[in-house]
Write a protein that holds these residues in place. Structure first.
Motif, mmCIF file in Angstrom:
data_model
loop_
_atom_site.group_PDB
_atom_site.id
_atom_site.type_symbol
_atom_site.label_atom_id
_atom_site.label_comp_id
_atom_site.label_asym_id
_atom_site.label_seq_id
_atom_site.Cartn_x
_atom_site.Cartn_y
_atom_site.Cartn_z
ATOM 1 N N UNK A 173 13.822 -12.986 2.808
ATOM 2 C CA UNK A 173 12.795 -13.449 3.741
ATOM 3 C C UNK A 173 11.386 -13.163 3.230
ATOM 4 N N UNK A 174 11.280 -12.268 2.261
ATOM 5 C CA UNK A 174 9.969 -11.936 1.700
ATOM 6 C C UNK A 174 10.137 -11.750 0.192
ATOM 7 N N UNK A 175 9.071 -12.009 -0.564
ATOM 8 C CA UNK A 175 9.188 -11.849 -2.016
ATOM 9 C C UNK A 175 9.387 -10.388 -2.425
ATOM 10 N N UNK A 176 10.187 -10.178 -3.467
ATOM 11 C CA UNK A 176 10.459 -8.827 -3.966
ATOM 12 C C UNK A 176 10.169 -8.770 -5.465
ATOM 13 N N UNK A 192 1.385 -0.181 1.082
ATOM 14 C CA UNK A 192 2.235 0.512 2.053
ATOM 15 C C UNK A 192 3.633 0.695 1.489
ATOM 16 N N UNK A 193 4.443 1.441 2.252
ATOM 17 C CA UNK A 193 5.830 1.677 1.862
ATOM 18 C C UNK A 193 6.515 0.344 1.552
ATOM 19 N N UNK A 194 7.266 0.320 0.470
ATOM 20 C CA UNK A 194 7.955 -0.899 0.078
ATOM 21 C C UNK A 194 7.264 -1.597 -1.082
ATOM 22 N N UNK A 195 5.954 -1.339 -1.248
ATOM 23 C CA UNK A 195 5.256 -1.909 -2.400
ATOM 24 C C UNK A 195 5.681 -1.190 -3.674
ATOM 25 N N UNK A 196 5.504 -1.875 -4.793
ATOM 26 C CA UNK A 196 5.793 -1.246 -6.085
ATOM 27 C C UNK A 196 4.533 -1.325 -6.946
ATOM 28 N N UNK A 198 4.479 -6.681 -3.725
ATOM 29 C CA UNK A 198 4.445 -8.081 -4.140
ATOM 30 C C UNK A 198 3.087 -8.774 -3.996
ATOM 31 N N UNK A 199 2.055 -8.106 -3.403
ATOM 32 C CA UNK A 199 0.811 -8.836 -3.135
ATOM 33 C C UNK A 199 0.107 -9.239 -4.433
ATOM 34 N N UNK A 200 0.266 -8.466 -5.491
ATOM 35 C CA UNK A 200 -0.381 -8.791 -6.767
ATOM 36 C C UNK A 200 -1.816 -8.298 -6.864
ATOM 37 N N UNK A 201 -2.245 -7.493 -5.890
ATOM 38 C CA UNK A 201 -3.620 -6.951 -5.957
ATOM 39 C C UNK A 201 -3.761 -6.006 -7.139
#
Lengths: 436, 297
Positions: free
Chosen positions: A393-396, A310-314, A272-275
């Motif tokens: 609790x966090x953006x997905x 990291x794990x969980x990022x797409x 979700x960071x958008x980098x």
């Protein structure tokens, strides 16, 4: 059914088809599965011996093929299938994984489980009864889960004189209903699982039917993934940093491509960071620098920049990214025996990430028979299908389930004991709103 | 662009290995030197390449092993710089914690040392090579299979598995058995071994061996208690389809001495792998289910 068959003289090398069966208790589903396994020569002599021995001990005349598939003590005692089981068979053209799902009304969750990975669903009806409530329920579940191909198997044709005049109206009614549910492809086949008509071998008793047998259809149906139409998705599972002398600066993101295709040079976003970054190279299970990674390969992506991944990022293409949000509207099937209520705090598992979430509201439940959405349920109970709203609790990065089965689906989990509570599909649900 | 069936199974197994390695603190791979565990190790090495496999190996040793297989096990561990723990049934028998069974079979005795090893090392995930095609109780097994603090499997309280979302949440004391080969069949295993040129212990290939007949199977003579009076040893060309405890793992008559010949033989076999070679599964209709409930694989 008692003779030992010829051995299978083939070694499959074709593609893999995952299918699920659905049918009511008395529609002959176990017999159909047994027939498929038997007529494709997948039942081994020792298995058949065991079935015949147990059948004899119970005073049955012939071998009860359902005993091939009911594997648990409780199932054999009760003569019913309680739980999803997976069966394997093969022809020279294709390998099949069959999710054998129980047909009872109270086991909707098991049908959902079987359909979640299926590329094709076989819905069985009894030719004497035609399309019944339970049939509509099965098609609705297949439609809900976006199973791309649905086959109607009109069984027990031997009991209706193999007549086209019985089959045709059932096939018509079924096709109309499936179209209304936007099932993309429907095929209807008249069969007798007991006598073996049109299951594996063509029937001599139904000259009027010119279509394929069930097995021929399963072998022919096109399930190849065409990545050109689908935005690529790559949930990061594991970061590989060997730090060995040979691979001192290696940093790779291991995962499975869940849709589309990636190539070196592709501009990508890390969500979700958008980098933003670019794919520097792709390695495939020990093979360095392959040209492309496509669904559903397990590969390792390397990026040109040292961004935080990291794990969980797409990882997604920069120009075809999903929405990143903390507000989730979804259709869910409740699985656990304890009910789900508004206000419940749960874990939400999406792809490779797990975040805290709260159930904001239960918006409606879906009546699978009428396809009417009934608003304002107090709770979702086991096997209920409904629409809910969640806050995470966090953006997905959430895809619509209609476009992406893997990145549009999620589980709700009980944080206290880890139980799987609910299966979810992101997006607008099936059905029409109640009129009041 | 599409994957053939072996590519699909490989991609899925690798996905499962990576999920478990990421979700658990202390996974371990059950490794006996048999073909399924050798295949598992091969897949694990591919999954984490070019990094090392991020977990060690565990062997539950019945004390009735084929020497060729133990030698293969030790060579493999040394070659790849792996960590191996061995839990020995013999130790339990020697100090009285387990009693030898009347039939001499030690396969069911593995459960206690296995669960003790899991507790002692605080393993929270245990990779096993079980396949759903092996046996009908296994057909009901999940990919991630939760075991309670006693290591027990309860088939009626399994977590449904949807899509490829594997739920590995567990409470302290519980652990999860992970089965990356769930969707493989015996034939897939052999086709993949051939495709990947994976090395195996020699006993999988046809060879001359001194064997005797018991319970419809060819067993290898050994210190474990065979042959008995009335059982005569003869030399035959045989091979093994599975490798387990010598007392209950039978050889099959065979001339198949290459991978191609083995694949042809299995494709034409009218017996399942377990039906042909495992005495312990014949004990009762629900032998596997009952052992799995107690904590066996």
């Amino acid at each position: 059914m008692t003779a030992i068959h010829e051995p299978p003289l083939h070694t499959p090398t074709g593609s893999l088809l995952r299918l699920a069966t659905a049918g009511s208790v008395d529609d002959g589903k176990s017999t159909l599965v047994g027939r498929l396994l038997h007529d494709t020569k997948q039942v081994f002599a020792d298995q058949l011996d065991a079935v015949e021995r147990v059948s004899r001990e119970r005073g049955l005349d012939g071998a009860d093929l359902a005993l091939l598939t009911d594997g648990l003590r409780a199932e054999r005692e009760q003569g019913i299938t309680i739980d999803v089981a997976y069966r394997y068979f093969a022809t020279p053209r294709r390998r099949f994984i069959l999710a054998d799902t129980p047909g009872h009304v109270q086991y909707t969750r098991n049908m959902v489980t079987g359909a979640s990975t299926a590329q094709l669903a076989v819905v069985l009806v009894d030719a004497r009864h035609g399309v019944v409530e339970q049939t509509r329920r099965h098609v609705a579940v297949a439609a809900l889960l976006k199973v791309p191909h649905v086959v109607l198997a009109v069984n027990k044709m031997d009991l209706v004189g193999y007549q086209e005049s019985v089959f045709a109206p059932i096939a018509d009614e079924f096709a109309r209903y499936a179209r209304a549910l936007e099932v993309p492809e429907v095929t209807a086949i008249p069969i007798s699982a007991l006598a073996g008509d049109n299951v594996v071998d063509p029937s001599n008793a139904m000259d009027w039917y010119a279509g394929p047998t069930l097995l021929e259809h399963l072998e022919d149906v096109d399930v190849d993934h065409d990545p050109r139409h689908c935005a690529a998705r790559f949930p990061v599972q594991y970061v590989l940093r060997p730090q060995s002398s040979e691979f001192r600066d290696y940093r790779g993101y291991a995962g499975q491509v869940t849709a589309g295709a990636f190539r070196p040079g592709d501009e990508v976003l890390v969500l979700p960071s958008g980098k933003r970054s670019t794919i520097a190279g792709i390695d495939r299970l020990g093979e360095r620098d392959v040209e492309v990674a496509f669904a559903y390969q397990s590969v390792t992506l390397r990026l040109t920049d040292d961004v935080d991944v990291s794990r969980g990022d797409v990882i997604v293409p920069a120009d075809r990214a999903p929405e990143v949000t903390q507000d989730v509207v979804a259709t869910v099937c409740h699985i656990a025996d304890r009910p789900l209520r508004a206000g419940d705090r749960v874990l939400l598992r999406h792809g490779t990430s797990t975040v805290k979430a709260v159930v904001r509201s239960l918006d409606s439940t879906l009546n699978l028979e009428t396809l009417v959405r009934e608003s304002g349920p107090e709770a979702l109970h086991a096997n209920d299908i409904g629409q809910i709203t969640l806050r995470t609790a966090a953006p997905l990065p959430l895809d619509d389930y209609a476009d992406h089965r893997r990145t549009g689906s999620f589980l709700l989990i009980d944080d206290a004991d880890g139980a799987t509570l609910t299966a979810g599909m992101v997006g607008v649900p099936l059905g029409t709103a109640a009129e009041d | 662009m599409s994957l053939d069936h072996l590519d699909s199974l490989e991609a899925e197994a690798v996905h499962i290995f990576r999920e478990a390695a990421a979700e658990f603190e202390r996974p371990v791979l059950l490794f006996s030197g048999g073909k399924d565990s050798i295949l598992m190790l091969h897949l694990a090495m591919k999954a984490f390449w070019p990094a090392r496999v991020p977990f060690g190996l565990l062997h539950v040793d019945t004390g009735h092993n084929f020497p060729e297989v133990l030698a293969f096990r030790d060579r493999t561990v040394a070659e790849h710089g792996l960590r191996l723990e061995v839990a020995k049934v013999q130790d339990y028998i020697d100090d009285g914690r387990l009693r030898e069974r009347a039939d001499g079979t030690r396969n069911p005795l593995q459960t206690v040392p296995l669960l003790d090893a899991i507790n002692a090392h605080r393993f929270d995930a245990v990779f096993g090579g079980g396949r759903r095609d092996e046996e009908k109780a296994r057909a009901k097994e999940r990919v991630f299979s939760l075991r309670d603090e006693f290591g027990q499997w309860d088939p009626r309280r399994q977590r449904p598995e949807l899509w490829s979302l594997y739920n590995g949440k567990h409470r302290p004391g519980e652990h999860v058995r992970v089965f990356p080969l769930s969707n493989w069949t015996e034939l897939d295993v052999w086709q993949y071994i051939e495709r990947e040129k994976i090395e195996l212990p020699a006993i999988y290939f046809a060879h001359e061996r001194a064997v005797f007949r018991r319970g419809g199977m060819w067993l290898t003579a050994g210190e474990w208690g065979g042959p008995k009076d009335g059982e005569t040893v003869e030399t035959r060309s045989v091979r093994y389809r599975t490798v387990g405890d010598m007392s209950c793992t039978g050889a099959v008559d065979s001339d198949a001495d290459t991978l191609q010949a083995i694949i042809a033989e299995i494709a034409a076999s009218t017996l399942t792998e377990r039906g042909a070679t495992r005495a312990d599964d014949k004990l009762s209709e629900a032998a596997m289910e009952d052992r799995k409930r107690e904590g066996y694989f």
